[in-house]
Enzyme design. Structure first.
Site: not given
Ligand code: ASP
Length: 352
Positions: A23, A67, A69
């Site tokens: 982010t 990201d 993940s």
């Protein structure tokens, strides 16, 4: 490629910002409103405050940006190799990383970087750096300051792999993500913060690890054996589920996430499977509780696990246990050697 953010200034103290994704490096697309990564070499537009540092700040952007993940051990190998390659060029390293798996990455790097004598500081944010209320600026600025901080002898204040978040600095292999939405996303439940940023940054010197040998350089361990599964116990767990994970052919080690101080059911079928698995696999007992540690001598249910050959994880986090197992199994073929080393405090990951 390394990008010098202030080409006009040649400064002695230098930090390398390594951007992997997450982010922090995103901006809202004015057209469709979604978050998209921006060109990190333009970070000065977003954080002009960085110019106030009397430092050389270079950046390295990973391609593709991910990201967190999607983080895989290959990212850790690439990070370790980059740090080794540029070790002599910088006083410290700041790794910008998504928060979701930051604690896993920081834990793994703490084992992979051998004889680390410089700060490697992970940070990120809950809100993109381009948004008005972002926590990213404060996190980034504190991380840069800590990564380049020196004591009165010119030695780094924190020669460790850490996570800097919400005005606190935590040892990487003690950190866990505890809040999905708040700015206080990380905690170190079993070890005090290494520093706290208020009006000034206060270092908790007695808890910082200075155990590196200045005569030796950095070396890295990039061979990782990832054949690890995690079994989280819960009431109602089925025999088949336990059998599949503990006796499955894909794993060389299983992290058993147990109750309280390391307790598990004492039903015969459960213990039979644990005994069978521990004959060929490494079983590591890690508590589901956030704080406190495993002691398999308190309750009969814990003692039975110990007698079955399960190794005590003490107060290690699951994130750290995973990195420690990957690293140890990558280095040692022999399970008994791995078991012996799991019980040892290698990088400050357990209180022992
Ligand atoms: N999903 C994002 C990531 O971990 C969340 C963040 O960066 O905070 O990459």
């Amino acid at each position: 490629m390394i990008f010098n953010l202030f080409p006009e200034k040649s400064r002695q103290t230098a930090v390398l910002l390594i951007y992997t994704g997450g982010t922090i490096g995103m901006k809202e697309d004015p057209v469709d409103g979604t978050l998209k990564p921006f060109d990190f070499n333009g970070i000065l537009e977003e954080v002009p405050e960085l110019r106030k540092f009397t430092l050389r700040i270079d950046s390295h952007t990973f391609d593709p940006l991910i990201d967190s993940s999607d983080v895989e051990p290959s990212l850790w190998q690439a990070l370790a190799s980059l740090i080794l390659e540029r070790y002599d060029d910088y006083d410290g390293f700041v790794i910008l990383h998504g928060t979701d798996t930051m604690a896993y990455s920081a834990s793994a790097l703490s084992f992979m970087l051998e004889n680390l004598g410089k700060p490697v500081i992970f940070t990120g944010s809950q809100l993109p750096i381009g948004s008005l209320r972002t926590d990213g600026k404060e996190n980034l600025i504190s991380a840069v300051e800590i990564a380049t901080a020196k004591d009165s002898h010119g030695h780094p204040m924190v020669p460790e792999v850490c996570i800097c978040f919400n005005s606190q600095l935590f040892r990487g292999n003690r950190s866990v993500k505890v809040n999905a939405t708040g700015f206080d996303a990380f905690k170190s439940p079993n070890y005090p913060p290494l520093a706290t940023a208020g009006i000034s940054i206060k270092y908790n010197n007695s808890f910082i690890h200075y155990g590196y040998d200045r005569r030796k350089g950095l070396s890295i361990h990039t061979v990782l054996d990832t054949r690890v599964s995690v079994l989280k116990l819960h009431p109602g767990i089925t025999e088949q589920a336990v059998r599949d994970i503990l006796l499955g052919s894909g794993s060389r080690a299983v992290i058993l996430e147990t109750y309280g101080s390391g307790n598990a059911p004492c039903r015969p079928w459960f213990l039979d499977i644990v005994r069978e698995a521990s004959r060929s696999k490494i079983l590591l007992n890690v508590t589901q509780c956030q704080s406190g540690d495993v002691d398999m001598d308190i309750y009969a249910t814990g003692r039975t696990l110990k007698d079955a050959g399960v190794i005590c994880g003490h107060d290690i986090t699951t994130e750290s246990a995973l990195g420690k197992l990957f690293y140890l199994m990558g280095r040692h073929e022999d399970n008994s050697q791995v078991k012996t080393l799991l019980e040892k405090n290698l990088k400050g990951e357990i209180s022992k």
